[in-house]
Design a protein around this motif. Sequence first.
Motif, PDB file in Angstrom:
ATOM      1  N   ARG A   9      22.625  51.442  79.126  1.00 20.82           N
ATOM      2  CA  ARG A   9      21.677  50.297  80.070  1.00 20.82           C
ATOM      3  C   ARG A   9      21.366  50.832  81.323  1.00 20.82           C
ATOM      4  O   ARG A   9      21.713  50.521  82.249  1.00 20.82           O
ATOM      5  CB  ARG A   9      22.602  48.920  80.135  1.00 20.82           C
ATOM      6  CG  ARG A   9      22.910  48.213  78.795  1.00 20.82           C
ATOM      7  CD  ARG A   9      23.101  46.631  79.046  1.00 20.82           C
ATOM      8  NE  ARG A   9      23.180  46.130  77.753  1.00 20.82           N
ATOM      9  CZ  ARG A   9      23.465  44.782  77.495  1.00 20.82           C
ATOM     10  NH1 ARG A   9      24.026  44.042  78.494  1.00 20.82           N
ATOM     11  NH2 ARG A   9      23.474  44.099  76.218  1.00 20.82           N
TER      12      ARG A   9
ATOM     13  N   ASP B 158      21.685  48.374  84.477  1.00 19.70           N
ATOM     14  CA  ASP B 158      23.029  48.065  85.253  1.00 19.70           C
ATOM     15  C   ASP B 158      23.137  49.422  86.231  1.00 19.70           C
ATOM     16  O   ASP B 158      24.239  49.331  86.670  1.00 19.70           O
ATOM     17  CB  ASP B 158      24.207  48.050  84.461  1.00 19.70           C
ATOM     18  CG  ASP B 158      23.817  46.628  83.483  1.00 19.70           C
ATOM     19  OD1 ASP B 158      23.063  45.837  83.951  1.00 19.70           O
ATOM     20  OD2 ASP B 158      24.544  46.465  82.359  1.00 19.70           O
TER      21      ASP B 158
ATOM     22  N   HIS C 192      30.705  47.412  84.774  1.00 19.51           N
ATOM     23  CA  HIS C 192      29.166  47.648  84.383  1.00 19.51           C
ATOM     24  C   HIS C 192      29.412  49.232  84.086  1.00 19.51           C
ATOM     25  O   HIS C 192      29.651  50.083  85.062  1.00 19.51           O
ATOM     26  CB  HIS C 192      28.337  47.270  85.136  1.00 19.51           C
ATOM     27  CG  HIS C 192      27.743  45.915  84.878  1.00 19.51           C
ATOM     28  ND1 HIS C 192      28.405  44.854  85.940  1.00 19.51           N
ATOM     29  CD2 HIS C 192      27.354  45.158  84.106  1.00 19.51           C
ATOM     30  CE1 HIS C 192      28.075  43.692  85.487  1.00 19.51           C
ATOM     31  NE2 HIS C 192      27.227  43.846  84.283  1.00 19.51           N
TER      32      HIS C 192
END
Length: 872
Positions: free
Chosen positions: A69, A76, A86
């Motif tokens: 991501r 993130d 994360h």
Amino acid sequence: MNTAKEIRQQFLDFFESKGHMVVPSAPMVVKNDPTLMFTNAGMNQFKDIFLGNSAPKSKRATDSQKCLRVSGKHNDLEAVGHDGRHHTMFEMLGNWSFGDYFKEEAIAWAWELLTEVYKIDKTKLYATVFEGSADDGTEMDSEALEAWKKHLPEDHIVYGNKHDNFWEMGDTGPCGPCSEIHIDLRSDEEIAKIPGRDMVNTDNDQVIEIWNLVFMQYNRKADGSLEPLPAKNIDTGMGFERLCMVLQGKASNYDTDVFSGMIHKIEELSGHKYHESSKTEVAMRVIADHIRAIAFSIADGQLPSNVKAGYVIRRILRRAVRYGYTFLGFEEPFLCALVPQLIEDMGEAYPELVKQRQLIESVIREEELSFLRTLDRGIRMMDDYMAKNADTKSIPGVDAFILYDTYGFPIDLTGLIAAENGYTVDMDGFNVELQKQKERARNATANEFGDWTVFVDGEEEAFLGYDSLLIEGVRLLKHRTVKQKNKTMIQLVFDRTPFYAEMGGQVGDTGVAISASGEEIRILNTVKENNLTVHIAERVPEDCEGAFTLKVDGARRLKIAANHTATHLLDNALRQVLGTHVEQKGSFVGPDYFRFDFSHFSKVTDEEIRKVEHLVNSMIRNDFHLEEKRDATMDEALGMGAIALFGEKYGDRVRVVKFGPSVELCGGTHATSTGRIGFFKIVSESAIAAGVRRIEALTGEAAENLLDTVSDTLKGIREMFNNVPDITAAVTKMIGENSDARKKLEEYAKEKAAAFARVLAENSEQINGINIATFNRDVDPNMFREAAAILQKEVTNFALAAAFEHDGKPQLLLMYSADLVAAGHNAATDIKEAARFIQGGGGGQPFLATAGGRNTAGLKEALDKLVEVITR
Ligand code: ATP
Ligand code: MG
């Protein structure tokens, strides 16, 4: 305490026991999808099923998917390291229903797994439920609410809006309400102060979302409206690292056995302790996280580069290097030294890491070295910027942006160095520049998709292009309009097609679609989108309903096929000549040429290139016939000697393409026998990254044309030398003669300049006690400057002023002998006063300056002015 490995297995076993088929993770790097660079959720690999383009193999599936991501809708990156939950790369555990079970079972099984298999304390769990949205005309998800009420008391159910509880794949497409499961890991005292339900979705590291259950029941259309999906689907995703943290009773993902080995290794290499300060904590987390994303991407075939996915990887790598450099004192490459630890942690589950270790290490090392040099240069540039802005003590946003954009120098580092020196950075100015750049990027990639106009529903399309280039009686299933960079494209989808869609490096076919009424529509390209073969057409056919004839440009296709077959022979020859470590790293196969990228750790020598060319050409002359197995299982394919590439997504059934000794898994189109290639010639060999080489080559007519050009050139040269038998000797001799002649010329020019200098000195006159030579005729400015330089050293109390026209432009020159300079004369400033008469500007050094301008009429006045300033 269960290990991470056991926890992953329990998940898969649980859903297998509920009738789910366990499927492998898709590659993390997405190839052949224009809308997505990296897999960012478990559902990506099932997108075509949700869109109704493909039928599922099983109505229930479960897996653990590698996700990244760091770009697009889910990014993130900035949070990574600063919180404990994360990651850039993480594993998402999921279970799927394709038109099978729905909310009731999805919720019941999630509950059963968490509380009975994993034995999580029920009182710590919370569920969120979609509250409805007036904009969309959707109501509260009472189905999910009722299902949850069977397991949770009402004060553990939290209502969420569209932002938190409505999941969408993109601007259009399948979507629906979702229900997230959160867990409260705080201490009893803290819980007594604020109840868990008030902490849900408040960005707290101890009250976290672990699992998202998405109920895919709508399709979002281009106008923003929702229509119900015919088949309702379940798509769930649970963060594996977060689950480990919960089950292993840790305070952050980094304290679990997924990361602890790596953190320890970083401590050892840096000599710092993880908990030494908040800075070392963040830095070690960033590094432990990023090394996974980087190494896995490289193993998947995505090397760091300057564009697209490669650039994203480069930025992740640089972020890691920078944290190591600034907070842990790493001034030499260190990330590459972490690869062995990563392999120890993950090599068993991911053999691609082990197999490609050398490549991963050397690519990372090279990237680190080059970025460390950049850091060095950036730090020096910062010094300049600070010196320039010593009065305001603020670095302008534009400068910070140049550092960031052109030199890859991170903005927070700029801020840090500035702060250390008592400076600030104009962040508003920086953000303005950043915004401008984002807009430029957005405009370059913005796509507007129209809705499909459907003529025939639900029929599967088939690719028939291995056997035919022309098919009659084809039905148009649907078409739509797509706007990209202000260009409008028409996309057509047929029930069957001979057109090959761009894939695996091979370009898409072009040709025509002929409608029942005889209208010919040119097909400009063919691409794959979510497993659909999309024909890019010049316009919408007038008659969409009748039968079409589809015809591929056959001559072009034959050339492409010959080139594709040649890549296979080249691959085989490279492995024979260089060794079996050679592995394909990418390719481009077009009609005019092809290129082939492969792993190899040194330059391919001229001799090796020759050998490879000879091998390939001998395989061509052997005229091996294409032996093809279209429907092989992976085991059969491997048994035939095919090599599977990491980072490629293969179906259950694969196609094996064999030409004599060359056996490959390949979906491309090929020559019917190697003889059809005709002839093969390599045109270049180069490095594209550490450990990755690129060969560009030609076949058939294109190779023939190349040889024609080469032999024509040689013939032309021979003729210039009266067709001497030994042309090499003749050229060598001429080069020798040429260099002798050049030396003589230079000597002559020096002599000429010296003579000219003498003339100037002899023709000077004394004005106000200074010997001044003036000059106003056209002369070669180079020779003139040389003469001035000689005079400057040889004579005293002497000035030379010249104003003349050369090549149609006015020129000035002013020279002072060394003693006059010492006495305070300065040619560089003095010449400016005269330059304005010729409407120009100039400069130079105190002893010699020149000026150019536009106004030839002012030369006389300029010369007078020069004499005036000299004598002033
Ligand atoms: P969050 O709000 O925590 O960022 P999300 O809403 O973005 O999560 P989803 O897109 O629903 O998460 O993804 C499903 C699950 O994947 C989440 O419940 C979470 O456990 C996990 N997850 C999401 N993003 C990350 C990440 N960057 N690193 C690790 N796990 C993640
Ligand atoms: Mg998120």
